[in-house]
Write a protein that holds these residues in place. Structure first.
Motif, mmCIF file in Angstrom:
data_model
loop_
_atom_site.group_PDB
_atom_site.id
_atom_site.type_symbol
_atom_site.label_atom_id
_atom_site.label_comp_id
_atom_site.label_asym_id
_atom_site.label_seq_id
_atom_site.Cartn_x
_atom_site.Cartn_y
_atom_site.Cartn_z
ATOM 1 N N ARG A 185 13.083 14.383 12.468
ATOM 2 C CA ARG A 185 12.459 15.666 12.096
ATOM 3 C C ARG A 185 11.764 16.293 13.297
ATOM 4 N NH1 ARG A 185 9.016 15.351 6.697
ATOM 5 N NH2 ARG A 185 9.009 17.580 7.175
ATOM 6 N N ALA A 186 11.265 15.458 14.212
ATOM 7 C CA ALA A 186 10.613 15.928 15.431
ATOM 8 C C ALA A 186 10.991 14.993 16.572
ATOM 9 C CB ALA A 186 9.099 15.973 15.255
ATOM 10 N N VAL A 187 11.005 15.541 17.773
ATOM 11 C CA VAL A 187 11.475 14.795 18.943
ATOM 12 C C VAL A 187 10.412 14.843 20.034
ATOM 13 C CG1 VAL A 187 13.231 14.664 20.748
ATOM 14 C CG2 VAL A 187 13.883 15.318 18.420
ATOM 15 N N LYS A 188 10.158 13.696 20.651
ATOM 16 C CA LYS A 188 9.263 13.659 21.799
ATOM 17 C C LYS A 188 10.042 14.084 23.046
ATOM 18 C CE LYS A 188 6.319 9.926 20.024
ATOM 19 N NZ LYS A 188 5.143 10.802 19.846
ATOM 20 N N LEU A 189 9.396 14.907 23.862
ATOM 21 C CA LEU A 189 10.059 15.398 25.065
ATOM 22 C C LEU A 189 10.451 14.243 25.981
ATOM 23 C CD1 LEU A 189 10.800 18.226 26.074
ATOM 24 C CD2 LEU A 189 8.664 18.258 27.381
ATOM 25 N N ALA A 190 9.597 13.225 26.040
ATOM 26 C CA ALA A 190 9.859 12.093 26.922
ATOM 27 C C ALA A 190 11.102 11.310 26.496
ATOM 28 C CB ALA A 190 8.643 11.169 26.960
ATOM 29 N N ASP A 191 11.467 11.400 25.199
ATOM 30 C CA ASP A 191 12.669 10.700 24.723
ATOM 31 C C ASP A 191 13.945 11.338 25.272
ATOM 32 O OD1 ASP A 191 11.098 8.970 23.293
ATOM 33 O OD2 ASP A 191 11.304 10.037 21.387
ATOM 34 N N LEU A 192 13.809 12.533 25.852
ATOM 35 C CA LEU A 192 14.963 13.235 26.415
ATOM 36 C C LEU A 192 14.913 13.269 27.942
ATOM 37 C CD1 LEU A 192 14.915 16.180 23.866
ATOM 38 C CD2 LEU A 192 16.657 14.380 23.976
ATOM 39 N N PHE A 251 17.491 34.620 14.655
ATOM 40 C CA PHE A 251 18.580 35.604 14.615
ATOM 41 C C PHE A 251 19.860 35.106 15.279
ATOM 42 C CE2 PHE A 251 16.582 36.321 18.694
ATOM 43 C CZ PHE A 251 17.625 36.622 19.557
ATOM 44 N N LEU A 252 19.775 33.961 15.975
ATOM 45 C CA LEU A 252 20.948 33.456 16.689
ATOM 46 C C LEU A 252 20.994 31.940 16.557
ATOM 47 C CD1 LEU A 252 23.298 34.168 18.656
ATOM 48 C CD2 LEU A 252 21.685 33.767 20.531
ATOM 49 N N CYS A 253 21.925 31.453 15.721
ATOM 50 C CA CYS A 253 22.034 30.009 15.486
ATOM 51 C C CYS A 253 23.486 29.566 15.640
ATOM 52 C CB CYS A 253 21.538 29.647 14.077
ATOM 53 S SG CYS A 253 19.810 29.989 13.780
ATOM 54 N N HIS A 254 23.799 28.918 16.736
ATOM 55 C CA HIS A 254 25.156 28.394 16.944
ATOM 56 C C HIS A 254 25.397 27.278 15.937
ATOM 57 C CE1 HIS A 254 28.700 26.752 18.863
ATOM 58 N NE2 HIS A 254 28.674 27.715 19.776
ATOM 59 N N GLN A 255 26.561 27.284 15.307
ATOM 60 C CA GLN A 255 26.828 26.318 14.238
ATOM 61 C C GLN A 255 26.955 24.884 14.750
ATOM 62 O OE1 GLN A 255 30.528 27.362 12.393
ATOM 63 N NE2 GLN A 255 31.729 27.237 14.271
ATOM 64 N N LYS A 256 27.097 24.700 16.057
ATOM 65 C CA LYS A 256 27.258 23.354 16.596
ATOM 66 C C LYS A 256 26.019 22.853 17.328
ATOM 67 C CE LYS A 256 32.314 23.512 17.019
ATOM 68 N NZ LYS A 256 33.463 23.339 17.928
ATOM 69 N N VAL A 257 24.864 23.483 17.048
ATOM 70 C CA VAL A 257 23.622 22.995 17.637
ATOM 71 C C VAL A 257 22.601 22.746 16.537
ATOM 72 C CG1 VAL A 257 24.025 24.239 19.810
ATOM 73 C CG2 VAL A 257 22.632 25.293 18.023
ATOM 74 N N THR A 258 21.635 21.899 16.843
ATOM 75 C CA THR A 258 20.572 21.555 15.898
ATOM 76 C C THR A 258 19.228 21.710 16.597
ATOM 77 O OG1 THR A 258 21.986 19.947 14.766
ATOM 78 C CG2 THR A 258 19.606 19.744 14.440
ATOM 79 N N GLY A 259 18.314 22.391 15.943
ATOM 80 C CA GLY A 259 16.981 22.561 16.490
ATOM 81 C C GLY A 259 16.005 21.597 15.849
ATOM 82 N N ARG A 260 15.182 20.963 16.658
ATOM 83 C CA ARG A 260 14.178 20.023 16.157
ATOM 84 C C ARG A 260 12.822 20.329 16.802
ATOM 85 N NH1 ARG A 260 16.917 19.673 12.571
ATOM 86 N NH2 ARG A 260 18.134 17.910 11.772
ATOM 87 N N ALA A 261 11.753 20.214 15.998
ATOM 88 C CA ALA A 261 10.407 20.464 16.497
ATOM 89 C C ALA A 261 10.022 19.425 17.542
ATOM 90 C CB ALA A 261 9.415 20.429 15.337
ATOM 91 N N LEU A 262 9.113 19.833 18.426
ATOM 92 C CA LEU A 262 8.593 18.917 19.430
ATOM 93 C C LEU A 262 7.417 18.127 18.857
ATOM 94 C CD1 LEU A 262 8.664 21.172 22.599
ATOM 95 C CD2 LEU A 262 9.853 18.985 22.344
ATOM 96 N N ASP A 263 7.266 16.910 19.334
ATOM 97 C CA ASP A 263 6.151 16.059 18.947
ATOM 98 C C ASP A 263 5.491 15.540 20.234
ATOM 99 O OD1 ASP A 263 4.349 14.399 17.711
ATOM 100 O OD2 ASP A 263 5.809 12.778 17.361
ATOM 101 N N PRO A 264 4.281 16.012 20.584
ATOM 102 C CA PRO A 264 3.440 16.942 19.808
ATOM 103 C C PRO A 264 3.984 18.367 19.871
ATOM 104 C CG PRO A 264 2.435 16.484 21.919
ATOM 105 C CD PRO A 264 3.635 15.565 21.827
#
Length: 301
Positions: A185-192, A251-264
């Protein structure tokens, strides 16, 4: 500089042929007419009338002014009508300089509401990213600027500029569909930290680098572009991941991408900027109100 009241009285004297006739037409006393004509002659710097027996005749200067009197008074009347239309919000022009995602979300709704409620008010749209858009405001190239700022980054706003805060825009991580972290549901920046990254505009990239540094890593930026569609297409193709404002995904959502909130959570501030003295201009104040309403009603993806 001519006094329009004196020009109006002068025209009446010319039409009536005498001070007394003009006094009767205008409801003034004759001495009042005389005083106005003396004042006008002082402004002009030369006599406008001469007496021949009991009759008054125009001098050469008087004849010249008589030829222009109607034009002067008509122009003043037109100007008064235009000023009245502007102050009563029946007409006016407001130039708004906005960054692309604001142009695609806030501006259309504000324009539609203006067209419905105040069809005489015209909003002109210019596009520009901060800080250049703020400089355009100060130079007088626009009346309102929509811009964004990030916490932790120094922002200089000139003293003559007022910030009107609209909303906080959440930042999200953009992942290709099927990415292992897309299940969270949320992703830490450091995990990427080991991913390739797609970076955006200069201000967004500066904030991105700042946040990565706060998490203890330097990102591998594979590609840089200001085009949000290109960013999403590159992520969809697996070239890299990206950090993107949620406003874009509204207004712009590519069907092959997924957006996830940042934690924090991470956010940027979206604001309208206007010169302090322009807050008293009715059309500008109206457009600011419509932009506030559009911001309150925005819908996320």
């Amino acid at each position: 500089m001519f006094d329009s009241r004196h020009i109006k009285t002068f025209r009446e004297v010319v039409q009536a042929g005498s001070y007394s006739g003009a006094a009767r037409s205008l409801g003034y006393t004759q001495p009042a007419i005389t005083q106005q004509m003396k004042a006008l002659e002082r402004d002009v710097g030369t006599p406008l009338f001469t007496r021949v027996g009991r009759r008054m005749r125009l001098t050469e200067a008087g004849e010249a002014l008589a030829r222009h009197a109607d034009v002067i008074l008509d122009s003043i009347a037109d100007a008064q009508q235009q000023m009245d239309a502007i102050t009563r919000l029946r007409s006016g022009r407001v130039r708004v300089c906005a960054f692309p995602s604001a142009s695609a979300t806030l501006i259309p709704e504000a324009m539609a509401r203006l067209a419905a409620g105040h069809p005489g008010i015209r909003m002109e749209l210019l596009e520009g990213e901060p800080p250049d858009s703020l400089r355009r405001l100060v130079r007088g190239e626009c009346d309102i600027t929509l811009a964004f700022t990030y916490p932790g980054l120094d922002e200089e706003v000139p003293d003559e500029v007022v910030e009107v805060r609209l909303f906080e825009d959440q930042l999200i991580v953009l992942l290709p569909t099927g990415h292992p972290l897309a299940r969270r549901r949320a992703v830490k920046l450091a995990d990427l930290a080991d991913e390739h990254w797609i970076a955006g505009c200069l201000r967004c990239r500066a904030n991105f680098l700042h946040e990565c540094a706060e998490q203890g890593f330097a990102p591998d930026i594979a590609f840089t572009t200001d085009d949000n569609l290109v960013v999403q297409s590159l992520v969809a193709a697996g070239v890299g991941v990206a950090m993107m404002p949620a406003l874009v995904l509204s207004f712009l959502c590519h069907q092959k991408v997924t957006g996830r909130a940042l934690d924090p959570a991470s956010r940027r501030q979206v604001s309208a900027y206007v010169l302090r003295e322009h807050l008293r201009i009715p059309a500008t104040a109206l457009v600011l109100d419509e932009l506030r309403t559009a911001a309150e009603r925005r819908v996320g993806c």
